[in-house]
Design a protein around this motif. Structure first.
Motif, PDB file in Angstrom:
ATOM      1  N   VAL A 192       8.059  21.883  16.407  1.00 40.83           N
ATOM      2  CA  VAL A 192       8.411  20.804  17.290  1.00 40.83           C
ATOM      3  C   VAL A 192       9.476  20.057  17.027  1.00 40.83           C
ATOM      4  CG1 VAL A 192       7.547  19.143  19.228  1.00 40.83           C
ATOM      5  CG2 VAL A 192       6.092  21.534  18.429  1.00 40.83           C
ATOM      6  N   ASP A 193      10.506  19.591  17.903  1.00 40.94           N
ATOM      7  CA  ASP A 193      11.640  18.747  17.654  1.00 40.94           C
ATOM      8  C   ASP A 193      11.144  17.399  18.536  1.00 40.94           C
ATOM      9  OD1 ASP A 193      13.602  17.637  16.319  1.00 40.94           O
ATOM     10  OD2 ASP A 193      15.291  18.843  17.384  1.00 40.94           O
ATOM     11  N   LEU A 251       7.440  29.970  17.543  1.00 39.14           N
ATOM     12  CA  LEU A 251       8.043  29.265  18.773  1.00 39.14           C
ATOM     13  C   LEU A 251       8.427  27.897  18.576  1.00 39.14           C
ATOM     14  CD1 LEU A 251       4.535  29.964  21.037  1.00 39.14           C
ATOM     15  CD2 LEU A 251       7.208  31.231  21.233  1.00 39.14           C
ATOM     16  N   LEU A 252       9.761  27.729  19.213  1.00 39.78           N
ATOM     17  CA  LEU A 252      10.313  26.299  19.212  1.00 39.78           C
ATOM     18  C   LEU A 252       9.825  25.427  20.456  1.00 39.78           C
ATOM     19  CD1 LEU A 252      13.707  27.615  17.864  1.00 39.78           C
ATOM     20  CD2 LEU A 252      11.619  26.977  16.605  1.00 39.78           C
ATOM     21  N   ALA A 253       9.831  24.343  20.172  1.00 34.77           N
ATOM     22  CA  ALA A 253       9.643  23.312  21.689  1.00 34.77           C
ATOM     23  C   ALA A 253      10.068  21.904  21.225  1.00 34.77           C
ATOM     24  CB  ALA A 253       8.084  23.343  21.845  1.00 34.77           C
ATOM     25  N   ALA A 254      10.241  21.227  22.275  1.00 37.45           N
ATOM     26  CA  ALA A 254      10.541  19.937  22.431  1.00 37.45           C
ATOM     27  C   ALA A 254      10.331  19.290  23.777  1.00 37.45           C
ATOM     28  CB  ALA A 254      12.331  19.765  22.169  1.00 37.45           C
ATOM     29  N   PRO A 255       9.948  17.858  23.608  1.00 35.78           N
ATOM     30  CA  PRO A 255       9.332  17.366  24.852  1.00 35.78           C
ATOM     31  C   PRO A 255      10.145  17.210  25.997  1.00 35.78           C
ATOM     32  CG  PRO A 255       9.428  15.735  23.018  1.00 35.78           C
ATOM     33  CD  PRO A 255      10.273  16.925  22.549  1.00 35.78           C
ATOM     34  N   GLY A 257      13.636  18.630  28.471  1.00 38.78           N
ATOM     35  CA  GLY A 257      14.585  20.064  28.873  1.00 38.78           C
ATOM     36  C   GLY A 257      15.980  20.084  28.053  1.00 38.78           C
ATOM     37  N   ARG A 258      16.488  18.787  28.004  1.00 37.74           N
ATOM     38  CA  ARG A 258      17.764  18.496  27.413  1.00 37.74           C
ATOM     39  C   ARG A 258      17.366  18.741  25.789  1.00 37.74           C
ATOM     40  NH1 ARG A 258      22.606  15.418  28.877  1.00 37.74           N
ATOM     41  NH2 ARG A 258      22.736  15.831  31.380  1.00 37.74           N
ATOM     42  N   ALA A 259      16.492  18.122  25.344  1.00 40.64           N
ATOM     43  CA  ALA A 259      16.046  18.446  23.737  1.00 40.64           C
ATOM     44  C   ALA A 259      15.939  19.989  23.523  1.00 40.64           C
ATOM     45  CB  ALA A 259      14.975  17.627  23.378  1.00 40.64           C
ATOM     46  N   ALA A 260      15.171  20.611  24.341  1.00 42.02           N
ATOM     47  CA  ALA A 260      14.907  22.126  24.162  1.00 42.02           C
ATOM     48  C   ALA A 260      15.981  22.767  24.330  1.00 42.02           C
ATOM     49  CB  ALA A 260      14.134  22.281  24.987  1.00 42.02           C
ATOM     50  N   LYS A 261      17.128  22.485  25.315  1.00 33.42           N
ATOM     51  CA  LYS A 261      18.352  23.181  25.365  1.00 33.42           C
ATOM     52  C   LYS A 261      19.305  23.058  24.217  1.00 33.42           C
ATOM     53  CE  LYS A 261      22.238  23.543  28.325  1.00 33.42           C
ATOM     54  NZ  LYS A 261      23.060  23.000  29.470  1.00 33.42           N
ATOM     55  N   ARG A 262      19.137  21.673  23.481  1.00 33.92           N
ATOM     56  CA  ARG A 262      19.948  21.395  22.327  1.00 33.92           C
ATOM     57  C   ARG A 262      19.288  22.293  21.151  1.00 33.92           C
ATOM     58  NH1 ARG A 262      19.208  16.614  22.118  1.00 33.92           N
ATOM     59  NH2 ARG A 262      17.753  16.140  20.379  1.00 33.92           N
ATOM     60  N   MET A 263      18.121  22.445  20.863  1.00 32.32           N
ATOM     61  CA  MET A 263      17.492  23.161  19.803  1.00 32.32           C
ATOM     62  C   MET A 263      17.531  24.478  20.180  1.00 32.32           C
ATOM     63  SD  MET A 263      13.098  22.732  19.033  1.00 32.32           S
ATOM     64  CE  MET A 263      12.989  23.075  17.397  1.00 32.32           C
TER      65      MET A 263
END
Length: 732
Positions: A415-416, A364-368, A370-376
């Motif tokens: 997590v990024d 699973l990939l995640a970021a804090p 919405g923009r960071a998750a979209k970029r990931m």
């Protein structure tokens, strides 16, 4: 303020959530419109409004009421209209007429003092009489509470909130201990409660006041500076300035709070540290769960890793440095790893290689954000979610359905943008990570820390208790980018290269702040879109400012950019909230976690929760109903009523702190000087690393140099590093 005495003719609009009301009234021989937050009123009632006349662009002349005192009807017609208005449950127009015919001008006194007499009227039994009396008392109590609170300077909107929570016991509760409101009611802070308490005659050295002041000092330190504790001496000094009471009294009350475990203390780096219980528990739990994950780590790949890395290099025509290879090997062979590095050091490429090595695992990939998750997602080709959505919010208290009882279903988590994660989000996340899961945390430790309390990424690295690796070499494809090279130069305390031919990092000299602001608006509205035909101002260009105030601060630049990029037009509805105007087409940001706000995604999906940092555009405005709809960057849309507009801000210009986790095609930034505490090297570095293709600085060279040379990093008092280094010792 002016005073207006009027008789209510009708209620044209009312928002039950926040009390915002539009009334048609009769003042003398004139029909007038009165707007404002007030208790529910009925046709026929008289009121005295305090406020000012204003001219609405659509509805014309209105009286904007800041305070409202409703007068008890005194005429037979007024009493009948009030009772028959529908405001009092159990009474309609016909029953109201019968009550007035029976009791005359004493009708309201009968309902209030002798409701049993209502049974003298045909059709009203004992049960209905009780319902009428209860409804009447509730209406009366709400009005009395609002008058009582406004006497002490409480705004009408806050008075409505307080009345909803405490009901008809509001006056009793507030008189007993006004500081209860700080804990019970969102929007009531210590300063508001303290003003009410002192106005009511509460002694400045009362135990309730001193205890509330000490707790507030810690709460304010967490919100304003991100501290999870304060040294005892600093806490006493801060509370002393706030409360102005003898030091001995403060010390005694602090000791009492510690003994009763309403506050916690521990020695951190030779300081006697004082914590709010929730901060104490959050850092302790994070440390324990990280160590538990490390203890349960599974080494799964062994010697096959080297060959796998070579295959990835060949397939993607790249060559990893020794440090990058080591990072990949550690990720594959350990259960817990932190990877940190600046822009261009290959963090994303490393993640892709790790994913190729772990293709048999459930990742699973995640970021804090919405923009960071979209970029990931775009960089990896694999879906990434925000941490909030990954943890599946549910319920009414901001809780997540994913936790230790219902953990995430995966064998690996990456997590990024970890620098953005605060202690409470980190704790919630770790609760949902099952033992034996491989956890890889990625982020840039040189960026600004999280907006919320704590310094999670920095403390994990500082502790040395968790395996970590720092990437320093610039990845080959990034070497040609002046943005990347300048970011690393700034991080080393070196001046950036400005205006290199063929580069993507430019400086425009504008010594005066007013001229810089004008130039920034021109760059965003005409010059950059004209020069780079693919640039769309609203989508691709983002202005970032180090300060909120001033000619080049967030507030002024947002207004100027809104006027240039989305000016008023006949076909654009708009809504005024305080000093902000929201117009259809505006670029906006949600600035507060709202776990109850409902959204739809246009594909039949729906849910709850819009979070701090979510960006979008105003899709539509209903000026009459005072509502608007925002379409967020991730495709979700949410409806905002008038009271919720406090959670929205224009986003043509963002503060650097608010831009964390986002990436923009082009960043335009003023460099005109300001408070040294704000204009620091790591803030400058954070701003520049938000840009993907182009950076334009506008201002003065000496202001750029001042930021580069200002390596002041305001210390955050946090204890996670110490907790980690002291593990496996348990904290009570």
């Amino acid at each position: 303020m002016e005073e207006l005495r009027a008789t209510i003719s009708e209620t044209l609009f009312r928002n039950e959530e926040n009390g915002y009301t539009v009334l048609g009234c009769r003042a003398g021989r004139e029909n007038v419109t009165v707007v404002g937050i007030m208790p529910e009123v009925a046709a026929g009632e008289q009121a005295v409004f305090q406020g000012d006349w204003m001219t609405h662009p659509q509805y014309g002349k209105q009286f904007k009421a800041a305070q409202c005192e409703i007068l008890t009807p005194s005429t037979l017609l007024g009493i009948e209209r009030y009772l028959g208005s529908g405001l009092i449950k159990g009474i309609g127009p016909a029953t109201a007429r019968l009550i007035v015919q029976e009791f005359g001008k004493t009708a309201l006194d009968v309902i209030s003092e002798h409701p049993e007499r209502l049974t003298e009227i045909a059709g009203i039994g004992k049960k209905r009489a009780g319902q009428i009396a209860q409804s009447f008392q509730e209406q009366y109590a709400t009005r009395q509470v609002m008058v009582f609170l406004q006497t002490y300077g409480v705004s009408p909107s806050l008075a409505v909130k307080i009345s909803k929570v405490y009901g008809n016991r509001a006056q009793e509760i507030i008189r007993q201990n006004p500081y209860r409101m700080v804990e019970d009611i969102e929007g009531v802070g210590f300063l508001t409660a303290d003003r009410i308490a002192l106005s009511m005659g509460m002694a400045p050295d009362s135990p309730e006041r001193i205890s509330a002041g000490l707790i507030y000092a810690l709460q304010d330190a967490a919100v304003s500076a991100g501290h999870t504790f304060l040294p005892m001496e600093e806490l006493l000094q801060t509370a002393g300035r706030l409360l102005r009471v003898p030091a001995e009294s403060l010390q005694n009350h602090l000791t009492s709070l510690l003994l009763n475990r309403k506050l916690r203390s521990h020695v951190v780096e030779d300081m006697e540290a004082v914590f709010l219980p929730q901060m104490w528990q959050a850092e302790a739990e994070i440390a324990r769960r990280l160590m538990d994950l490390q203890a349960a780590a599974q080494t799964v790949m062994g010697s096959a890793v080297t060959a796998q890395i070579r295959n990835f290099e060949k397939a993607n025509d790249i060559r990893f440095s020794d440090t990058q290879k080591k990072a990949i090997s550690m990720a594959a062979q350990q259960g817990l790893l932190v990877i940190t590095g600046g822009p261009g050091t290959g963090k994303t490429t490393i993640i892709n290689c790790i994913l190729s090595l772990l293709d048999t695992e459930s990742v699973l990939l995640a970021a804090p954000t919405g923009r960071a998750a979209k970029r990931m997602s775009e960089a990896t080709g694999k879906e990434a979610a925000t941490l909030h959505r990954l943890l599946e919010y549910g319920g009414e208290d901001g809780k997540f359905t994913r936790d230790e009882e219902n953990p995430l279903d995966c064998t690996c988590l990456i997590v990024d943008e970890m620098s953005m994660v605060d202690v409470f989000l980190m704790r919630a996340f770790l609760r949902a990570v099952p033992q034996g899961t491989r956890l890889i945390l990625v982020g840039d430790a040189d960026q600004l820390p999280s907006v919320g309390a704590g310094n999670v990424l920095g403390d994990i690295l500082k502790s040395g208790a968790v395996p970590s690796i720092r990437l320093t070499e610039i990845f080959r494809q990034a070497e040609t980018s002046l943005i990347v090279r300048n970011a690393h130069a700034i991080n080393r305390g070196e001046m950036p290269i400005l205006n290199q031919k063929g580069g993507n990092f430019f400086f425009e000299r504008r010594p005066l702040a007013e001229d810089a602001a004008r130039s920034i608006v021109e760059l965003c509205s005409t010059r950059l879109p004209g020069f780079l035909k693919t640039f769309e101002p609203m989508r691709d260009i983002q202005v970032l400012s180090p300060t909120k105030k001033g000619e080049c601060g967030v507030l002024v630049l947002n207004n100027r950019l809104q006027a240039a990029l989305n000016p008023p037009a006949r076909n654009k509805n708009e809504l005024t909230y305080g000093d902000k105007v929201f117009r259809e087409g505006d670029k906006v940001m949600h600035i507060k976690n709202n776990y109850q706000l409902e959204w739809q995604d246009g594909k039949g999906g729906e849910g709850q929760g819009v979070f701090n940092g979510d960006m979008g555009v105003v899709l539509s405005v209903d000026a009459e109903e005072k509502e608007l709809t925002v379409l967020f960057d991730d495709g979700r849309s949410a409806d905002y009523d008038y009271a919720m507009l406090e959670e929205l801000e224009l986003a043509y210009c963002l503060s650097v702190h608010k831009s964390q986790g986002s990436e923009f095609t082009c960043v335009v930034m003023p460099a005109v000087g300001g408070p040294p505490m704000l204009l620091t090297r790591n803030l400058f570095y954070t701003a520049l690393t938000r840009a993907r293709q182009l950076v334009v600085l506008v201002g003065r060279e000496d202001a750029v140099a001042a930021m580069v040379n200002n390596n002041h990093i305001a210390r955050r008092y946090t204890a996670l590093a110490e907790r980690l280094s002291e593990m496996p010792r348990e904290y009570e």
